[in-house]
Design a protein around this motif. Structure first.
Motif, PDB file in Angstrom:
ATOM      1  N   ARG A 207     -39.484  20.871 -43.437  1.00  0.00           N
ATOM      2  CA  ARG A 207     -38.699  19.835 -42.762  1.00  0.00           C
ATOM      3  C   ARG A 207     -37.252  20.294 -42.702  1.00  0.00           C
ATOM      4  NH1 ARG A 207     -39.105  14.087 -45.246  1.00  0.00           N
ATOM      5  NH2 ARG A 207     -39.103  15.163 -47.241  1.00  0.00           N
ATOM      6  N   ASP A 208     -36.670  20.256 -41.484  1.00  0.00           N
ATOM      7  CA  ASP A 208     -35.289  20.671 -41.374  1.00  0.00           C
ATOM      8  C   ASP A 208     -34.377  19.545 -41.839  1.00  0.00           C
ATOM      9  OD1 ASP A 208     -35.908  18.977 -39.342  1.00  0.00           O
ATOM     10  OD2 ASP A 208     -35.095  20.208 -37.724  1.00  0.00           O
ATOM     11  N   GLY A 209     -33.092  19.903 -42.036  1.00  0.00           N
ATOM     12  CA  GLY A 209     -32.160  18.921 -42.553  1.00  0.00           C
ATOM     13  C   GLY A 209     -32.337  18.750 -44.045  1.00  0.00           C
ATOM     14  N   GLY A 210     -31.603  17.846 -44.616  1.00  0.00           N
ATOM     15  CA  GLY A 210     -31.696  17.581 -46.045  1.00  0.00           C
ATOM     16  C   GLY A 210     -31.605  16.097 -46.304  1.00  0.00           C
ATOM     17  N   GLY A 303     -17.595  12.594 -26.469  1.00  0.00           N
ATOM     18  CA  GLY A 303     -17.209  13.378 -25.310  1.00  0.00           C
ATOM     19  C   GLY A 303     -18.313  14.175 -24.667  1.00  0.00           C
ATOM     20  N   THR A 304     -18.731  15.234 -25.293  1.00  0.00           N
ATOM     21  CA  THR A 304     -19.707  16.136 -24.700  1.00  0.00           C
ATOM     22  C   THR A 304     -20.945  16.235 -25.575  1.00  0.00           C
ATOM     23  OG1 THR A 304     -18.845  18.111 -25.813  1.00  0.00           O
ATOM     24  CG2 THR A 304     -17.828  17.491 -23.707  1.00  0.00           C
ATOM     25  N   ALA A 305     -22.053  16.638 -24.940  1.00  0.00           N
ATOM     26  CA  ALA A 305     -23.292  16.833 -25.692  1.00  0.00           C
ATOM     27  C   ALA A 305     -23.121  17.921 -26.741  1.00  0.00           C
ATOM     28  CB  ALA A 305     -24.439  17.178 -24.739  1.00  0.00           C
ATOM     29  N   SER A 306     -22.294  18.927 -26.431  1.00  0.00           N
ATOM     30  CA  SER A 306     -22.054  20.003 -27.388  1.00  0.00           C
ATOM     31  C   SER A 306     -21.339  19.471 -28.626  1.00  0.00           C
ATOM     32  CB  SER A 306     -21.225  21.108 -26.735  1.00  0.00           C
ATOM     33  OG  SER A 306     -20.895  22.111 -27.675  1.00  0.00           O
ATOM     34  N   ASN A 307     -20.315  18.636 -28.423  1.00  0.00           N
ATOM     35  CA  ASN A 307     -19.598  18.062 -29.559  1.00  0.00           C
ATOM     36  C   ASN A 307     -20.497  17.115 -30.344  1.00  0.00           C
ATOM     37  OD1 ASN A 307     -17.219  17.717 -31.167  1.00  0.00           O
ATOM     38  ND2 ASN A 307     -16.939  15.713 -30.217  1.00  0.00           N
ATOM     39  N   LEU A 308     -21.344  16.351 -29.638  1.00  0.00           N
ATOM     40  CA  LEU A 308     -22.312  15.478 -30.304  1.00  0.00           C
ATOM     41  C   LEU A 308     -23.226  16.293 -31.206  1.00  0.00           C
ATOM     42  CD1 LEU A 308     -24.016  12.878 -30.724  1.00  0.00           C
ATOM     43  CD2 LEU A 308     -25.201  13.471 -28.591  1.00  0.00           C
ATOM     44  N   ALA A 315     -23.094  15.999 -39.974  1.00  0.00           N
ATOM     45  CA  ALA A 315     -23.238  14.774 -40.751  1.00  0.00           C
ATOM     46  C   ALA A 315     -24.630  14.592 -41.328  1.00  0.00           C
ATOM     47  CB  ALA A 315     -22.880  13.566 -39.884  1.00  0.00           C
ATOM     48  N   THR A 316     -25.664  15.022 -40.591  1.00  0.00           N
ATOM     49  CA  THR A 316     -27.041  14.733 -41.007  1.00  0.00           C
ATOM     50  C   THR A 316     -27.886  15.958 -41.286  1.00  0.00           C
ATOM     51  OG1 THR A 316     -27.950  14.713 -38.759  1.00  0.00           O
ATOM     52  CG2 THR A 316     -26.955  12.660 -39.561  1.00  0.00           C
ATOM     53  N   GLY A 317     -27.427  17.137 -40.837  1.00  0.00           N
ATOM     54  CA  GLY A 317     -28.256  18.323 -40.974  1.00  0.00           C
ATOM     55  C   GLY A 317     -29.291  18.466 -39.878  1.00  0.00           C
ATOM     56  N   LEU A 318     -29.282  17.569 -38.883  1.00  0.00           N
ATOM     57  CA  LEU A 318     -30.252  17.595 -37.801  1.00  0.00           C
ATOM     58  C   LEU A 318     -29.549  17.707 -36.449  1.00  0.00           C
ATOM     59  CD1 LEU A 318     -32.609  14.665 -38.888  1.00  0.00           C
ATOM     60  CD2 LEU A 318     -32.965  17.105 -39.265  1.00  0.00           C
ATOM     61  N   GLU A 325     -36.492  12.743 -32.696  1.00  0.00           N
ATOM     62  CA  GLU A 325     -37.900  12.872 -33.065  1.00  0.00           C
ATOM     63  C   GLU A 325     -38.205  12.158 -34.373  1.00  0.00           C
ATOM     64  OE1 GLU A 325     -38.434  17.053 -33.205  1.00  0.00           O
ATOM     65  OE2 GLU A 325     -38.612  17.308 -31.032  1.00  0.00           O
ATOM     66  N   ARG A 326     -37.247  12.191 -35.288  1.00  0.00           N
ATOM     67  CA  ARG A 326     -37.485  11.625 -36.615  1.00  0.00           C
ATOM     68  C   ARG A 326     -37.194  10.137 -36.697  1.00  0.00           C
ATOM     69  NH1 ARG A 326     -36.081  15.698 -41.058  1.00  0.00           N
ATOM     70  NH2 ARG A 326     -37.773  16.622 -39.855  1.00  0.00           N
ATOM     71  N   PHE A 327     -36.142   9.682 -36.010  1.00  0.00           N
ATOM     72  CA  PHE A 327     -35.706   8.303 -36.192  1.00  0.00           C
ATOM     73  C   PHE A 327     -35.726   7.477 -34.907  1.00  0.00           C
ATOM     74  CE2 PHE A 327     -33.451  10.725 -39.546  1.00  0.00           C
ATOM     75  CZ  PHE A 327     -33.991  10.092 -40.653  1.00  0.00           C
ATOM     76  N   GLY A 328     -36.010   8.101 -33.769  1.00  0.00           N
ATOM     77  CA  GLY A 328     -36.057   7.355 -32.518  1.00  0.00           C
ATOM     78  C   GLY A 328     -37.311   6.502 -32.429  1.00  0.00           C
ATOM     79  N   PRO A 329     -37.349   5.579 -31.458  1.00  0.00           N
ATOM     80  CA  PRO A 329     -38.527   4.714 -31.311  1.00  0.00           C
ATOM     81  C   PRO A 329     -39.752   5.523 -30.917  1.00  0.00           C
ATOM     82  CG  PRO A 329     -37.039   4.459 -29.443  1.00  0.00           C
ATOM     83  CD  PRO A 329     -36.309   5.304 -30.440  1.00  0.00           C
ATOM     84  N   ARG A 330     -40.884   5.115 -31.435  1.00  0.00           N
ATOM     85  CA  ARG A 330     -42.134   5.769 -31.097  1.00  0.00           C
ATOM     86  C   ARG A 330     -42.665   5.216 -29.788  1.00  0.00           C
ATOM     87  NH1 ARG A 330     -40.206   8.451 -34.301  1.00  0.00           N
ATOM     88  NH2 ARG A 330     -41.033   9.175 -36.296  1.00  0.00           N
ATOM     89  N   PRO A 331     -43.241   6.071 -28.941  1.00  0.00           N
ATOM     90  CA  PRO A 331     -43.797   5.568 -27.691  1.00  0.00           C
ATOM     91  C   PRO A 331     -44.934   4.589 -27.945  1.00  0.00           C
ATOM     92  CG  PRO A 331     -44.467   7.840 -28.063  1.00  0.00           C
ATOM     93  CD  PRO A 331     -43.414   7.523 -29.095  1.00  0.00           C
ATOM     94  N   ALA A 332     -45.004   3.562 -27.124  1.00  0.00           N
ATOM     95  CA  ALA A 332     -46.068   2.558 -27.291  1.00  0.00           C
ATOM     96  C   ALA A 332     -47.415   3.188 -27.004  1.00  0.00           C
ATOM     97  CB  ALA A 332     -45.827   1.373 -26.338  1.00  0.00           C
ATOM     98  N   SER A 333     -48.405   2.744 -27.776  1.00  0.00           N
ATOM     99  CA  SER A 333     -49.768   3.255 -27.582  1.00  0.00           C
ATOM    100  C   SER A 333     -50.296   2.814 -26.221  1.00  0.00           C
ATOM    101  CB  SER A 333     -50.684   2.729 -28.682  1.00  0.00           C
ATOM    102  OG  SER A 333     -50.230   3.163 -29.946  1.00  0.00           O
ATOM    103  N   ARG A 334     -50.928   3.741 -25.524  1.00  0.00           N
ATOM    104  CA  ARG A 334     -51.493   3.447 -24.222  1.00  0.00           C
ATOM    105  C   ARG A 334     -52.988   3.176 -24.358  1.00  0.00           C
ATOM    106  NH1 ARG A 334     -48.710   8.086 -20.373  1.00  0.00           N
ATOM    107  NH2 ARG A 334     -46.527   7.463 -20.720  1.00  0.00           N
TER     108      ARG A 334
END
Length: 336
Positions: A207-210, A303-308, A315-318, A325-334
């Protein structure tokens, strides 16, 4: 609970790696389950000698954390003397230390060169036994400050999932026991075997990050009430090109005075506070489902995606993608 058999001739036994899993009063069942799953189950599909796990304790009956149940039928601590790897008890309540008999068994294992392993707050057990002095180690982020204060001779790294220092291994949180356990399997049997076990567990081999990605970051209390209005004003305008001059102007003070007030009240600088607030907002946007990184960067004021990417990784290691992928909403089951 021991997997040793006294009826099998010694000459016929395959070469196995003996693991002693020490149980103490108040131990958390989760970490015991992790160790049992990784080192106690037979895995004939791998086609190689596996581990020999023995649960052991100072007493024949051990009450588990919160009195959930009592562990009985375990071996005595003499099993530690025969083990190649010793997994020490965790301490869900770090204020309540391990038993003296356990500490002495850990010290003897360290002297003879056994591999020592702790999961989560088990680092308190290793540190109390004195085997972490001068070594690098980790423990759960919630208890990092207490650990550092109690054991200043240990080089604590609170940001990582696990640490190896020689033959001593420490894992951060309870789930990080899986990360460390698979790493030990990789050291003993290679990456292919470790990945196979990870697939059986439906758990990634790496697992990446810490721990930084999981640490709670509550808004600090503001002792200087004069800062509260400017903080609230800035939080509502994070997408705008705010700077120290703008903050100072709104507060009606000089930039130097504002800097001193931030240092006194928040132990940080105005610019660092702004960046932290923007990263926190970016995380919330990603968690709520915004997948367009340029939109996240613009709305959070980064500002920019690069700075983000740079700020979020620091801040998070990710990366933003990994964070989604880790903390975003999961797609609803179809429905099929």
């Amino acid at each position: 609970m021991s997997r040793r058999s006294s009826q099998r001739p010694q000459a016929e036994r395959p070469a196995v790696h003996a693991v002693a899993l020490v149980v103490d009063e108040g131990s958390n069942p989760f970490e015991l389950g992790v160790a049992t799953e990784l080192f106690g189950l037979r895995r004939p599909e791998l086609g190689r000698p596996w581990y020999e796990l023995t649960l052991c304790a100072a007493d024949p009956a051990v009450p588990m954390h919160l009195g959930l149940f009592t562990m009985t039928g375990v071996a005595g601590l003499d099993a530690v003397e025969r083990a190649d790897t010793v997994i020490v008890p965790n301490r869900p309540d770090p204020e309540h230390g391990p038993s003296p008999a356990v500490l002495e068994a850990v010290r003897r294992a360290a002297v003879r060169g056994a591999r020592l392993v702790s999961f989560c707050t088990g680092a308190f057990t290793l540190a109390a036994a004195g085997v972490l002095d001068g070594r690098r180690a980790t423990t759960h982020w919630r208890w990092a400050d207490l650990f550092a204060a109690r054991f200043p001779a240990v080089r604590l790294d609170p940001d990582v999932l696990f640490v190896r220092d020689g033959d001593v291994f420490t894992a951060a949180g309870s789930a990080a026991a899986l990360d460390l356990g698979l790493h030990l399997i990789m050291l003993d049997h290679g990456s292919e075997v470790a990945n196979a076990v990870g697939r059986r567990l439906v758990f990634p081999g790496h697992r990446d990050g810490g721990q930084r990605q999981f640490i709670e970051r509550p808004v600090p209390a503001v002792r200087d009430e004069s800062l509260a209005p400017v903080l609230a004003w800035a939080r509502g305008r994070l997408d705008l090109p705010l700077g120290i001059a703008g903050l100072a102007a709104y507060a009606g003070v000089s930039a130097a005075t504002l800097h001193r007030r931030f240092r006194a009240a928040l132990a940080t600088t105005p610019l660092a506070w702004l960046t932290g607030e923007r990263v926190a907002l970016a995380c919330r946007l990603i968690e709520r489902g915004e997948a367009r990184m340029e939109v996240v960067a613009r709305l959070s004021g980064l500002g920019t995606a690069s700075n983000l990417r740079t700020r979020l990784h620091r801040a998070t290691g990710l990366t933003p993608t990994r964070y989604r992928e880790r903390f975003g909403p999961r797609p609803a089951s179809r429905p099929t």
